[in-house]
Structures are given as structure tokens and as C-alpha cells.
Design an enzyme around this catalytic site. Structure first.
Site, PDB file in Angstrom:
ATOM      1  CG  ASP A  59      17.414  -8.482  -6.131  1.00  0.00           C
ATOM      2  OD1 ASP A  59      17.717  -7.436  -5.537  1.00  0.00           O
ATOM      3  OD2 ASP A  59      17.905  -9.586  -5.831  1.00  0.00           O
TER       4      ASP A  59
HETATM    5  C1  BGC Z   1      20.030  -8.302  -3.409  1.00  0.00           C
HETATM    6  C2  BGC Z   1      18.770  -8.265  -2.582  1.00  0.00           C
HETATM    7  C3  BGC Z   1      18.707  -6.973  -1.798  1.00  0.00           C
HETATM    8  C4  BGC Z   1      18.792  -5.820  -2.765  1.00  0.00           C
HETATM    9  C5  BGC Z   1      18.683  -4.458  -2.096  1.00  0.00           C
HETATM   10  C6  BGC Z   1      20.233  -7.042  -4.209  1.00  0.00           C
HETATM   11  O1  BGC Z   1      21.482  -7.002  -4.790  1.00  0.00           O
HETATM   12  O2  BGC Z   1      19.988  -9.429  -4.243  1.00  0.00           O
HETATM   13  O3  BGC Z   1      18.714  -9.376  -1.719  1.00  0.00           O
HETATM   14  O4  BGC Z   1      17.537  -6.922  -1.037  1.00  0.00           O
HETATM   15  O5  BGC Z   1      20.026  -5.888  -3.428  1.00  0.00           O
HETATM   16  O6  BGC Z   1      19.800  -4.133  -1.387  1.00  0.00           O
END
Ligand code: BGC
Length: 766
Positions: free
Chosen positions: A297
Site C-alpha cells: 500500500d
Molecule cells: C489506500 C489504497 C489505495 C492506495 C493508492 C492508499 O492510501 O490505502 O487503498 O489503493 O492508497 O491510491
């Protein structure tokens, strides 16, 4: 195998499962990967493991993250990196022009011409927006979800996006957690069905079709169990709970062929998911045979330092890659740290090669080398031909929670409608959290739609905003009350804004925000009949409304066709069919609240829970100030017609243990019920099948959903509905983490909610 046993075999890369995605296991792809790997320099290999957004020369990380960790403050020039083979994928680069520009840099200018993979958070539609996943879960309609997934893939691939950071399949049992809106709610069976549907929709008939996208199943694992519902918080749970409740949707998505997985932000039982080899290698790859790639993530590798399991960037990098994280999203650690870690032997070259192999495999399977650029003409607005599908999705997602005196559908006599509330004429808030390509001018608000409908039937709509979503001023109340007094019925559009749920949208209060409940009370005091439309990304506490308002409908965040879908249901062109995917509490203090609880030694049976405890009712598992049960339980939802269920019959009364434990048995027992539409309108019922297992070696939930189906019935019509229960539905994970059936007693209930009370029993005989 238990975690302990898996950990003991931690070095083994032996798969107990066939590769999860046959499309990623093709020998032809493997040959191409081998050829390419041989030609790659170390820098180019590491490049494939690096993911940035398109922030140009800016620092690619947000000020918040830099404040938390100055090491993250690295400036990148993504275009330059792409052109020199030092970038493998990008996130949230949206629009064909931008993605193509980066792709040209990678394909035309880099030495090996390896295309980039563009990922984006397309969570509930690209341009034509449908309800957010919690709303979609209320449809109990996986075929519909699959079609929507397909539709959004077709739209987004015209902008060059070939990778969706979706589906989010985290089970959420705590309505305080804002990301409840992004998943399918509290139940693993429903969650698994939805997870599968998204993957099949996104990835289409073949990943290599230019209109297919790779699914990214997130957030692995157990992110939804964040303590106290607080975002990014830790999770800690038994292995039985993890396997029985939290893992099934991820596993279903992997079995459906999901090409990628995202490791979660949270720690699980003390080890951050992004450095958790038990999860990423032993469970995901060894046990489930996952053969796609794992991406961290956003800055999650850097956050290993904040978690306190790494003192520096090098250690965080080493822990993440050795645990099985292939791609570094935005931490800037793999590119800066891996060269030295490899030189000093702290990370074996074979580990990097394997990670690169996984990335290239996905790129080859997507056909990116053949068609790297945005396909077809770019879709830049909601697509007219897609509107009927998102309108249907919105209609199916609405859950009618209360409808006294059959106030809905609105009668022909309801000529004057007072439309009140901060969400009544609010295009932006119809869309919910997330969205890369949504456009406000495409959205039909409730006001737009109701005015048009009222006009057709010679009626009028009086609109008053009343208050803001989080307002404190009561200035607008008088107009709202006045309008209601002039009208036959008042429709109130109240609830949360989109940003009150979603990432970092945890709430400690679950009531209508701001002074909206006060507005509701003021309008209710007029004595006019009220229809309350609740917009939210989570269950809210609707206690007052449930006692004082005649009709309540949960509408989540319906998307582009919000207004039309709401008008269709209010006027009765469509009867509501949605059922709750999460329990709605009576008070925040009940959270986490879910129907499939474990039993206690002191169940408060046969006690009037609405009464305060007396001497003979105190020492039970109950609150002294609120009943235990949900205000509106999981699986619950009304229709404009009524359904009745007759007795449940079973195809047999006993199953010999030997037969029951045939792991692939799909048809061990069949449960049948006749459902009748006893009302006066056509309606669709979501028939649900719940199972309880008593007498097993480990406690089993008081009931668990094990089947559901949609049945449409004309007035007076009956249909037999059957559920096949096999090993998958009747087995459970024992203390050794082995799925088994034991010689125990089962009850099967079939009905229209988790309170279904038509049941029948059978036994598994020794
Ligand atoms: C979130 C994810 C997301 C990623 C990319 C993160 O902060 O937890 O769910 O896919 O950002 O934007």
C-alpha cells in the site's frame, strides 16, 4: 496447517495448490520473462519494482508522510525514470494523454522498451459511477457486480489504466471504520461472492484483451478489523477468526484468478502486513498458490519504520522484499536501498529476480507489450449507454428500512412534495468517496429527478436545503418546516458527505452529522408524513428516526444516476430489493456489531431486552442500557410487497461423517423452502440460507450465511427455492487450521434476513 506449522516451513516454496491464475502460468509467458530477465541490468530490474505517481519533479510523497518520516522526502522525475527503465508502474495517472506520454517514454526511449503498468483507484466506476461497494453488497447480486466491473474496465482502459486497486475485500464489522464503504460489509460468504464478481468483471474473458484490467485485491490482510474502528490501527486476532471470517474473500478473489494483491497498512498479530511473510508467502503463495504480484500500500514499506520494526530504510526494504512484497508503492525505498542490500548479500539476487518475474508476468499476461497505449477513443464523460446499468445498480442497492402505513411508494395523491436536506440537490455527494474520473455535470440529483417526475404527474416540489451536512446554523430550518407544512409528504435527504467515510474517514459518532437530526425533528413536528433517505458509507445510528419517522430508506451513495434511481423507487416503478450487508446499531457502544457472533456462556435468551436488567436478568451477556441486537440486522430490508416462507425441508436427516468429509463434495444436503409473494405487487426477494453447527470441537457462530438467491414473484405466486450445502458450507477450521466436518448437529434456516426463523435440523453421524 496452523500458522505455527507454516512458519516452521517458512523456507519452503513448495506450493500445495495449483497456480491461482492459469493466465499467469503460461509457458509462453515464462519463456518471454526468462529472455527479458537475462538482458536486464540490476538497475532495470529494480526499476520494475518501483511505482510512483506522476508528480514530475515534485516530492512524490505527501507532506504528512514526510513529516512522519523525513527519509520519504525524495524528489523524483517520473518521466525521466520511465525513459531510463527505472520505473515499472505508476499510480493514479489518469487521462489517455498523460498515460500515453509516460508510456512513450518507457516504450520508445528505455533500453529494453518495457511498458509501464498504470494503476488507479477505480473503486465504483470510472466515468459512469455506480454505488460504492458497500451499497453494491446490499444488492446481493454478484452478476450485476460483475457487469459493473466489466463496464468500468471498458471505460478506464480508454484512458490507459490497466490495473484497478480494487476490489477491497476487507471484512468490516465495525461501522466506525470509514473504509466500510469500500467493501462488502460484515459477512465472509457475501464478501467472497462479491470479491469473485469484481475480479471476473475487471479481468474479463482474458487479461490480454485490451479492455481488461488486472484486479488488485486489497488490503491483505484483516485491515477491516482495525481496533476501535480507527484507521490504520493495529489488528490482533486468533487464527481461527482470521481464517473463518477475514480470509475467505481474499481467497475467493485469488481463486477467481486475481492477478495482484495489495499488502495492508495494519499490523496483524504484531507483524505489519507489509513485512508479514506468514501472510504473503506461506498463506498467499504456498497455501493458496497465488502466482501474481504483491504491491505494497501507499508508502507502507516506509511505514515499517513508524511501526517500529525497522530503524532505517534499508531494514524496512529488506523486511518487505523478503516477506514477499514485489512492488514498492511510493516509499522510494526499493530503488534507493536494494542496490546496496544486494551488493552486501542481505537480499539475495534470486529474491529480486523472482519479484521482477512476477511483475513481468502480469505485464505479459495483460498484453501490454503488444498494446501498451490507451485503447480506443478516450471516454471522458459518463456514457449514455451505461446509465441504465448504473441506475439499476443504484435501485437494487437501496434498502427500505421502514415503511409504515405503506407510505411508499408515493401515492398519486402526493402532489406536493417538500424536498429537504443538504443532500437533496448535491451532485458531488451522490458519488461517495474515491473516484478518478467522475464528473459532477454528469450527475442527476434528487431535485433534478423529482422535479421532472412531479411535473409529469401535475405535482410540484418545494425544495429547501435546511442545513449543511455538518452545519450548526438553524437558519434554514424555518423554510424547511414551512415547505413541509405546505406539502402532502416531506422527503428528507440527510446523511454523511462522501469524505466522511473512505480512507481516513473513521468516526466515533455514528449519528446524522451536524444538526441534521435536529432538522429532522423540526420537520417531523409538522406532523407531515416523512420519507427519510439516508446517505452514508456505513451503518448509522438511526434510533430516533426509527421511532418517529414513517419511512426510511438507506441509499448509500448511489452514483451518476442517483436522482433517477431514487425517483424510480419512491414512485414505485421499482420495488426496493436491497438487504443490509452490515448490521445497523442502536448505539455506537455496540460496535463492533455483527450477526454471526460467537455464543457466550450467558446468552440473554427469553429476556425482554428493552427492559433494564432486574435481579434475575442482570448476569447475562447484555448491556444494561441498550438491547444487544441490531436496530436493523444484517440481511434485512423491506419491499413494497410481502413474502412468506413455509417450512424448511431437508433432503436427508443425517450424513455419515465419512461422506461429509469428502472435501470436494458439493451436494451433501439440500434445503428447500417455498417462498410466496403475499402482497399485491411484483417483488424480488433475496432469499438467504443460514447454518449453525452445534457440538463441534471449536465454537461456531450462532449462525452463518451459506447461500442466497434472488427470486422475483408476482402477487400470489410461490416458488420453491433450494440451497445445496456441501463441504465448503458445512465445514469449519478446527484448532489445527484444518477444514473439517465433525459429527455434530446442524440447523439450517431460510428466510429474508439474518433473523430467519424457519429452520430444520440434521446431524452428521459418527
Ligand atoms: C489506500 C489504497 C489505495 C492506495 C493508492 C492508499 O492510501 O490505502 O487503498 O489503493 O492508497 O491510491
Amino acid at each position: 496447517m496452523t500458522f505455527a506449522a507454516l512458519a516452521a516451513s517458512a523456507q519452503s516454496t513448495e506450493q500445495t495448490h495449483a497456480p491461482s491464475s492459469p493466465q499467469l502460468a503460461s509457458p509462453a509467458i515464462e519463456r518471454r520473462v526468462d529472455d527479458l530477465l537475462k538482458k536486464m541490468t540490476l538497475e532495470e530490474k529494480i526499476g520494475q519494482l518501483v511505482q510512483y505517481n506522476d508528480s514530475g519533479y515534485e516530492s512524490a510523497t505527501s507532506p504528512v508522510q514526510i513529516a512522519a518520516n523525513p527519509e520519504a522526502n525524495i524528489k523524483v522525475n517520473a518521466m525521466e525514470l520511465a525513459a531510463t527503465g527505472r520505473l515499472g508502474s505508476m499510480l493514479n495517472t489518469v487521462g489517455a494523454e498523460r498515460t500515453n506520454a509516460f508510456q512513450h517514454a518507457a516504450v520508445d526511449r528505455s533500453r529494453l522498451h518495457i511498458p509501464l503498468l498504470f494503476g488507479a483507484d477505480i473503486i465504483h466506476g470510472y466515468r459512469t459511477i455506480y454505488p460504492q461497494p458497500l451499497g453494491l453488497a446490499a444488492t446481493f447480486d454478484p452478476d450485476l457486480v460483475q457487469s459493473l466491473g466489466r463496464m468500468s474496465a471498458e471505460e478506464a482502459t480508454t484512458a490507459g489504466v490497466r490495473w484497478f486497486y480494487s476490489p477491497m475485500v476487507d471484512i468490516s464489522r465495525d461501522a466506525r471504520w470509514g473504509r466500510t464503504t469500500e467493501g462488502a460489509g460484515e459477512d465472509p460468504y457475501l464478501g467472497a461472492a462479491m470479491a469473485r464478481a469484481y475480479v471476473l468483471g475487471y479481468q474479463g474473458a482474458s487479461l490480454s484483451n485490451p479492455d481488461s484490467v488486472a484486479a488488485c485485491v486489497k488490503h491483505f490482510a484483516a485491515y477491516g478489523a482495525a481496533e476501535a474502528g480507527r484507521e490504520y490501527n493495529t489488528t490482533d486476532m486468533s487464527e481461527i477468526r482470521l481464517r473463518q471470517i477475514y480470509l475467505p474473500p481474499y481467497k475467493a478473489a485469488v481463486e477467481a484468478g486475481a492477478a495482484t494483491i495489495m499488502s495492508a497498512f495494519n499490523a496483524l498479530n504484531g507483524v505489519p502486513a507489509t513485512a508479514n511473510r506468514l501472510l504473503l508467502q506461506n498463506v498467499l503463495r504456498d497455501e493458496w498458490g497465488f502466482n501474481g504480484l504483491v504491491v505494497s500500500d501507499y508508502t507502507a514499506i516506509m511505514e515499517l519504520i513508524n511501526h517500529g520494526i525497522a530503524l532505517d530504510a534499508a531494514t524496512a526494504t529488506r523486511k518487505a522484499i523478503l516477506a514477499g512484497v514485489d512492488v514498492d508503492m511510493m516509499s522510494h525505498f526499493y530503488d534507493t536501498q536494494l542496490p546496496e542490500l544486494i551488493r552486501t548479500g542481505q537480499v539475495p539476487m534470486s529474491v529480486v529476480d523472482e519479484a521482477v518475474r512476477r511483475v513481468l508476468r502480469v505485464k505479459f499476461a495483460l498484453g501490454l507489450f503488444e498494446h501498451p497505449y490507451a485503447r480506443a477513443t478516450e471516454i471522458t464523460a459518463a456514457v449514455p449507454e451505461h446509465r441504465p446499468l448504473v441506475r439499476k445498480a443504484a435501485e437494487e442497492s437501496f434498502v427500505l428500512l421502514k415503511n409504515d402505513h405503506a407510505l411508499l411508494p408515493l401515492q398519486a395523491t402526493a402532489k406536493k412534495i417538500a424536498l429537504i436536506g443538504p443532500l437533496a440537490d448535491n451532485a458531488g455527494e451522490m458519488l461517495g468517496s474515491w473516484g478518478a474520473g467522475q464528473r459532477l455535470p454528469d450527475v442527476i440529483t434528487i431535485k433534478d429527478a423529482l422535479e421532472a417526475r412531479a411535473k409529469q404527474s401535475g405535482g410540484t416540489v418545494l425544495y429547501a436545503k435546511g442545513t449543511e451536512i455538518t452545519g450548526t446554523s438553524e437558519e434554514g430550518f424555518a423554510e424547511a418546516v414551512h415547505d413541509a407544512e405546505q406539502s402532502d409528504v416531506a422527503v428528507l435527504a440527510l446523511g454523511e458527505s462522501g469524505s466522511m467515510s473512505g480512507e481516513a474517514g473513521s468516526r466515533a459518532h455514528l449519528d446524522l452529522p451536524g444538526n441534521q437530526e435536529k432538522l429532522l425533528e423540526a420537520v417531523a413536528a409538522t406532523g407531515r408524513p416523512i420519507v427519510l433517505l439516508v446517505f452514508s458509507g456505513r451503518p448509522l445510528v438511526l434510533d430516533w428516526a426509527a421511532q418517529h419517522v414513517v419511512a426510511i430508506m438507506e441509499v448509500w451513495f448511489p452514483g451518476t444516476e442517483a436522482g433517477n434511481a431514487i425517483a424510480d423507487v419512491l414512485y414505485g416503478d421499482v420495488s426496493p430489493t436491497g438487504k443490509l450487508p452490515m448490521s445497523f446499531p442502536r448505539a455506537v457502544g455496540q460496535e463492533p456489531l455483527y450477526y454471526n457472533q460467537f455464543p457466550t456462556g450467558r446468552p440473554p435468551r427469553n429476556i425482554d431486552l428493552s427492559k433494564p436488567p432486574g435481579p434475575d436478568t442482570r448476569f447475562f451477556s447484555r448491556y444494561i442500557d441498550v438491547p444487544n441486537d441490531a436496530l436493523f440486522p444484517f440481511g434485512y430490508g423491506l419491499s413494497y410487497t410481502q413474502f412468506s416462507y413455509d417450512k424448511v425441508t431437508l433432503s436427508r436427516s443425517g450424513i455419515p461423517l465419512r461422506v461429509a468429509n469428502l472435501e470436494n463434495a458439493k451436494h451433501l444436503i439440500n434445503a428447500t423452502v417455498t417462498v410466496t409473494n403475499t402482497g399485491s405487487r411484483v417483488g424480488t426477494e433475496i432469499v438467504q440460507c443460514y447454518v449453525r453447527n452445534l457440538g463441534a470441537s471449536v465454537e461456531q457462530p450462532v449462525r452463518s450465511l451459506k447461500g442466497f438467491t434472488r427470486v422475483t414473484l408476482k402477487p400470489g405466486e410461490s416458488k420453491q427455492v433450494s440451497f445445496d450445502l456441501g463441504f465448503a458450507e458445512l465445514s469449519f477450521d478446527n484448532a489445527q487450521s484444518k477444514a473439517v466436518i465433525e459429527p455434530t448437529h446442524y440447523t439450517v434456516w431460510i428466510g429474508g434476513s439474518s433473523l430467519a426463523n424457519e429452520g430444520a435440523d440434521f446431524v452428521v453421524t459418527p
